[in-house]
Enzyme design. Sequence first.
Site, mmCIF file in Angstrom:
data_model
loop_
_atom_site.group_PDB
_atom_site.id
_atom_site.type_symbol
_atom_site.label_atom_id
_atom_site.label_comp_id
_atom_site.label_asym_id
_atom_site.label_seq_id
_atom_site.Cartn_x
_atom_site.Cartn_y
_atom_site.Cartn_z
ATOM 1 N N GLY A 170 -1.568 0.730 3.359
ATOM 2 C CA GLY A 170 -2.929 0.426 2.932
ATOM 3 C C GLY A 170 -3.619 -0.549 3.865
ATOM 4 N N GLY A 202 1.556 3.708 0.283
ATOM 5 C CA GLY A 202 1.227 4.004 1.678
ATOM 6 C C GLY A 202 0.766 2.789 2.454
ATOM 7 C CG ASP A 213 -9.715 -6.370 1.944
ATOM 8 O OD1 ASP A 213 -8.482 -6.179 2.092
ATOM 9 O OD2 ASP A 213 -10.210 -7.502 1.832
ATOM 10 C CG ASP A 245 6.327 -0.640 -2.143
ATOM 11 O OD1 ASP A 245 6.878 -0.816 -3.238
ATOM 12 O OD2 ASP A 245 5.421 -1.374 -1.721
HETATM 13 P P1 AMP Z 1 2.727 -5.156 -0.918
HETATM 14 O O1 AMP Z 1 2.645 -5.799 -2.242
HETATM 15 O O2 AMP Z 1 2.188 -5.991 0.212
HETATM 16 O O3 AMP Z 1 4.047 -4.587 -0.599
HETATM 17 O O4 AMP Z 1 1.708 -3.915 -0.966
HETATM 18 C C1 AMP Z 1 1.806 -2.859 -1.864
HETATM 19 C C2 AMP Z 1 0.839 -1.780 -1.476
HETATM 20 O O5 AMP Z 1 -0.488 -2.285 -1.487
HETATM 21 C C3 AMP Z 1 1.051 -1.213 -0.081
HETATM 22 O O6 AMP Z 1 0.742 0.136 -0.151
HETATM 23 C C4 AMP Z 1 0.057 -1.973 0.745
HETATM 24 O O7 AMP Z 1 -0.316 -1.269 1.893
HETATM 25 C C5 AMP Z 1 -1.096 -2.125 -0.224
HETATM 26 N N1 AMP Z 1 -1.920 -3.296 0.063
HETATM 27 C C6 AMP Z 1 -1.621 -4.597 -0.097
HETATM 28 N N2 AMP Z 1 -2.632 -5.383 0.266
HETATM 29 C C7 AMP Z 1 -3.628 -4.564 0.689
HETATM 30 C C8 AMP Z 1 -4.943 -4.765 1.200
HETATM 31 N N3 AMP Z 1 -5.473 -5.971 1.354
HETATM 32 N N4 AMP Z 1 -5.666 -3.669 1.511
HETATM 33 C C9 AMP Z 1 -5.170 -2.442 1.366
HETATM 34 N N5 AMP Z 1 -3.938 -2.185 0.896
HETATM 35 C C10 AMP Z 1 -3.168 -3.234 0.559
HETATM 36 MG MG MG Z 2 4.556 -3.719 1.082
#
Ligand code: AMP
Ligand code: MG
Length: 534
Positions: free
Chosen positions: A108, A106, A141, A276
């Site tokens: 995040g 989701g 965060d 995702d």
């Molecule tokens: P990503 O690796 O950036 O594609 O992120 C994978 C998942 O982790 C997604 O659901 C992002 O929204 C969540 N996510 C990555 N970094 C953060 C963060 N600093 N705080 C909250 N959620 C995060």
């Molecule tokens: Mg992502």
Amino acid sequence: MKIKQLIDLKFDNRFTKELPADAETINNRRQVFNACYSLVTPSQVTNPTLVAYSEEVADLLDLDPTVCKSKAFTDTFVGNQILPSMNPYATCYGGHQFGHWAGQLGDGRAINLGEIVNQQNQRWAIQLKGAGPTPYSRTADGLAVLRSSVREFLCSEAMHHLGVPTTHALSLITTGETVIRDMFYNGNPQAEPGAVVCRVAPSFTRFGHFQILSARGELDLLKQLVDYTIITDFSHLGAPSPQTYSIWFREVCQKTAEMIVHWQRVGFVHGVMNTDNMSILGLTIDYGPYGWLENYDPGWTPNTTDAEQKRYRFGNQPQIAFWNLGQLANALFPLIKKEQALHDAMDCYSETFETGWQTMMAHKLGLQAFKPSTDDDLCAELLIIMQLVETDMTLFYRQLAKIDCSQGLEETQIDSAVDRLSPAYYVPEQITPTYQLRLKQWLKTYGQRIQNDQRSHSERLNQMNAVNPLYVLRNYLAQLAIDKAEQGDFAGVHELLDALRHPYTEKDGKAHYSAKRPDWARQRAGCSMLSCSS
Ligand code: AMP
Ligand code: MG
């Protein structure tokens, strides 16, 4: 008519109007069932400062430049001020990370503000990245640091100007607050400046949005989201029906293939092709530990988190996109129920990629069209030669274009042709006689092929320069701009944003933007190695 006050932006917020919301509105971390999104408000920050905005994206939203320089703009696109017509929310999606099902992920750290319909009736979803936690933040965060935000901001706009399908970035704003990050997950947490990027795209829907509903058996909702997506983002396909579903999936396969061909053309390595991070519209999305090929190496990935397996290396991107589409097909199966139709669509991916890659290579080499009988070998041999010695991919094609071989290459011309290519090499000592011999042989064959193509030198040169960029967001260039930005000097960001506006046209005084990676950048963090920590 340009918009002079943000209040005049027209939001219609179709996503939240038409799809079911999470009943819970408290902002705590949780599993969200039977809903596509949760309503959530961005966090307030103390001292937002506008680093840069994109004039082109402002234009898409009909925003007058004076608005973009206003305090209201900064307050709004950092998340401090919510316009009455916005309805902020974070969406629910899942995904396969590095080949394994990860369950609910989701938004995040992304908060959608709503969707704007501009004066041309185009729909633009507006999303803040790094504006605070949401119910999907899991253990993290919800924030983003300046370095990764500069990278996302610059790269989305650079990709757009290169003609690569991508999400856009309207603005980059520092929050005035610090964020703690352990950049290489090695026990060295540091306080870094925080930032928010405002992303803009027709939609931010990902493969994972469908996957999570299917995995949970929420099939009515799956159908609802597919119908919504077809009506909103694929309206040319007509009303949703069992037939439209198959045609739609086929189109997703096709658009994905076209995007990957572009990545391979410009030397872009996404770095985290989890499902995702795959857009249903075939847009490049989620700029994390991405990188640009400097020396041509299909085995390269910038992502240190993937250093062992190298699942997302440059040369593997076409196969990974196919695998990801397979996961989407599995998710859609309960709705489409026709295995053959899904297989046919996946075949469409392979065909679109294959023919797209061939045409792309033909154009990169200055050929009118790809002839498998000669060009399969021509390309295969070139791609081997480019790996024998460290060869800058971007410079190689630009230099190759300068070699006039409209009349073929005579023995006497071959040496100067070889000289022409020398600016593309990183380590001159690697240019052995054996290497030269092989290169010369290739150049001779290439010269003949060009001669048979019967086009003037200038025609070929122009075609090659239209698909082979001169200026790309080299990893070290982004890092230099970041180094300055972290000291509060944003000039580097502005200069790069400007330089990358016309990536195919050589400009006086801009040679440093096309310069090969300097030696110091080989092993420096941020230049050749990046982690997911951002
Ligand atoms: P990503 O690796 O950036 O594609 O992120 C994978 C998942 O982790 C997604 O659901 C992002 O929204 C969540 N996510 C990555 N970094 C953060 C963060 N600093 N705080 C909250 N959620 C995060
Ligand atoms: Mg992502």
